[in-house]
Design an enzyme around this catalytic site. Structure first.
Site, mmCIF file in Angstrom:
data_model
loop_
_atom_site.group_PDB
_atom_site.id
_atom_site.type_symbol
_atom_site.label_atom_id
_atom_site.label_comp_id
_atom_site.label_asym_id
_atom_site.label_seq_id
_atom_site.Cartn_x
_atom_site.Cartn_y
_atom_site.Cartn_z
ATOM 1 N N ASP B 237 0.933 -1.316 -0.205
ATOM 2 C CA ASP B 237 -0.003 -0.085 0.054
ATOM 3 C C ASP B 237 0.816 1.442 0.014
ATOM 4 O O ASP B 237 0.494 2.129 -0.668
ATOM 5 C CB ASP B 237 -0.970 -0.053 1.226
ATOM 6 C CG ASP B 237 -2.100 1.162 1.301
ATOM 7 O OD1 ASP B 237 -2.570 1.242 0.236
ATOM 8 O OD2 ASP B 237 -1.590 2.093 2.263
ATOM 9 N N LYS B 241 1.408 4.045 -2.845
ATOM 10 C CA LYS B 241 1.245 5.811 -2.839
ATOM 11 C C LYS B 241 2.726 6.519 -3.295
ATOM 12 O O LYS B 241 2.658 7.610 -3.728
ATOM 13 C CB LYS B 241 1.157 6.190 -1.259
ATOM 14 C CG LYS B 241 -0.192 5.583 -0.703
ATOM 15 C CD LYS B 241 -0.269 5.695 0.700
ATOM 16 C CE LYS B 241 -1.794 5.121 1.238
ATOM 17 N NZ LYS B 241 -1.729 4.960 2.613
#
Lengths: 378, 378
Positions: B237, B241
């Site tokens: 994750d 980003k």
């Protein structure tokens, strides 16, 4: 390619850097599909425009020469480019009328971004005329926004036509972030900010046990203060920034209603003694009181910071004890910091921190503001 | 009053909060001169639209009912409003075709903001069609932006039509601030970020001497992790980003080229053992190594943080030793932080810090993005 006509008021410090940035960003802006067409530049004495503001511009050669001339402290009327012709120069007495005519001609045709990088109230009439004519307004100048509510309401009549990031924290994205919070309906409960690099430096040096007089003298020597350090120590500059933030939140506040703590008493004011007298003889009398306050704070696990606090209808500016462990308490040197408390940022605030002064950074904030207006231009 | 037609994909978590915010912000938006006209909402099974998307909308009563139905985990097809008529429901197989027709009809007439609050790659075709048709696109969904460069280039073909603040740090103004820095020509040298609330919590708890296994179990109990904590511990994750930030800086990077440090070895992966087995039997074997690293860091005046580092052409995600006294080192709990180093923020970075997760905050970021598009609508 989108074209944004730009009219610049004030081409000393910040304005000069803005012109440099505009020239050096040509290829970046070209990739973004935007071209900044500078159609007028004025300082306090002269206004320089091309013969036809609708079709011509001050080209990059002229803009670069303006930067050189202004960096030596000379006036626009000394430009060598003038000898070659193709430009008009107006003196102070004609300047305002010509500027208003330009705002009228361009505001409702190609659009115009009127950029105020001056530091005076003298631009207010031109700015209001520009708003009337549908122009966009970009301000690094705090004074028009901290004038009467009547002036303020007029300036922000079309909120999407106005940007003023660089009035608070230089290029730090404080205003842009607040506008996002406001438009997302997240109610701001409180703002606490350390918005003066000078006072930030002074307060963090005091923490190390140095006397106020010594810290202020050192700050002046390092070029961190205004020529008269009392202009920083009075807290007026911080109060102006606090007023701008409070008004952005919709509060109907004027300068007179802000409680401002000055770091020196009235009897040491600029009207009553010289800078030298203040720094060499009188400021030493303020050392003991501040030293006591630093010690008292320390015994509470706190440090002193010169902050603005905006909460409810109250706007206060002065020294506060803050926890050593808070972002504000941990601030060192001349960085600015803003803590925003809202529904989304309730226990832990949204924190924005970084360099909050300097012509380069301030001009970068102005340039980002101009680019942010691009959707309003054909 | 400016009208922004909104089409929402994904109305669970973030999407549901967005609809609530849209309804509760009516009076704030009215003061800003903007009205958000929701003309379609879909979940993974159904699409709900008014009979005529050009003239009608899903009114606030229907939007509120959608929020209630979705908060119970039901499908849109269970809406009571459907019984009164006036709306059309399409099932999964028709949904995409109808959505694309809507994008085509509205994109080039009234304009349309297609908002993706889902968490799948399934929306990519619709999003690309929307871009083709001149629609605006607002993403909370990271997946379309972390797909191939071809998909990415297509999505950001018209940069001013795209917003995706909530893909990094929830509502934190990271993307907006980076866009300002980019448009002002201030070159970004480096970005260091702690972009996972879960891993931020884990790393700061480790610092206090607790074993990794205990910290992760506690985080799961507190609801800070995904149902399978390995989804957080893998770093995927954070890598997504980081990829989004790197691409925003113009770097041609794909997921495969990012060096990702996972907090667990491959043999403890989701395909090879259950969540229970991992948490109850295996994770304890990772404690000693992490404890050693924490101690080693501490002896250097440092703490461990799980960060992304974007510098030059390199994007790395993993554990780094950072100075205890840096903003990153002082970070506690689940706040996110981003440090941006550029010409203007050279020695001291621009720091943005605050809550970087939560449906409310993420939806607020999406709403601010939609409002930020307003100048593109008639």
């Amino acid at each position: 390619m989108k074209k944004i006509p730009v009219f610049l008021m004030g081409c000393g410090g910040v304005g000069r850097y803005l012109l440099q940035h505009i020239v050096s960003c040509r290829s970046i802006h070209s990739k973004l599909g935007v071209y900044l067409r500078v159609i007028g530049v004025c300082d306090s004495k002269s206004l320089l425009v091309p013969m036809d503001v609708l079709k011509e511009e001050l080209n990059d050669e002229v803009l670069s020469e303006i930067c050189i001339v202004k960096s030596t402290g000379s006036s626009l009327s000394k430009l060598g480019a003038l000898e070659k012709g193709g430009y008009q120069v107006f003196n102070d007495s004609e300047s305002r009328k010509v500027t208003e005519e330009i705002a009228e001609r361009l505001g409702k045709s190609t659009g115009l971004a009127v950029v105020d990088c001056s530091a005076t109230m003298d631009t207010i009439e031109v700015l209001m005329k520009a708003v009337d004519e549908g122009c966009c307004v970009v301000l690094a100048n705090k004074k028009p926004l901290t004038s009467t509510m009547e002036h303020y309401d007029k300036l922000v009549l079309h909120p999407r036509h106005v940007r003023h990031e660089s009035t608070v924290g230089a290029g730090l994205p404080v205003i842009a972030s607040m506008n996002r919070i406001i438009s997302s309906g997240d109610p701001v409960h409180k703002i606490v900010g350390s918005l003066s690099g000078t006072l930030g430096y002074v307060m963090s040096e005091l923490e190390d046990g140095k006397p106020l007089s010594q810290v202020v003298r050192a700050a002046k020597t390092l070029g961190y203060t205004e020529p008269d350090p009392r202009d920083d120590l009075s807290g007026m500059d911080v109060a102006r920034k606090a007023l701008i933030l409070a008004r952005l939140l919709g509060k109907r506040v004027v300068m007179d209603s802000i409680k401002i703590e000055s770091l020196y008493p009235e009897e040491m004011g600029p009207g009553l003694m010289s800078v030298d007298d203040f720094l060499n003889n009188e400021i030493v009398n303020l050392d003991q009181n501040i030293e006591d306050r630093v010690k008292r704070a320390s015994s509470n696990g706190c440090v002193l910071r010169y902050v603005c606090v905006i909460e409810g209808s109250s706007v206060q500016v002065g020294i506060r004890e803050v926890s050593k462990d808070s972002p504000l308490g941990r601030l060192r040197g001349s960085d600015n910091i803003v803590e925003i408390y809202s529904r989304c940022y309730k226990e832990q605030p949204l924190v924005i921190q970084g360099a909050g002064a300097g012509n380069d950074t301030t001009a970068a904030g102005v340039l980002a503001d101009i680019l942010d207006l691009q959707d309003l231009f054909p």
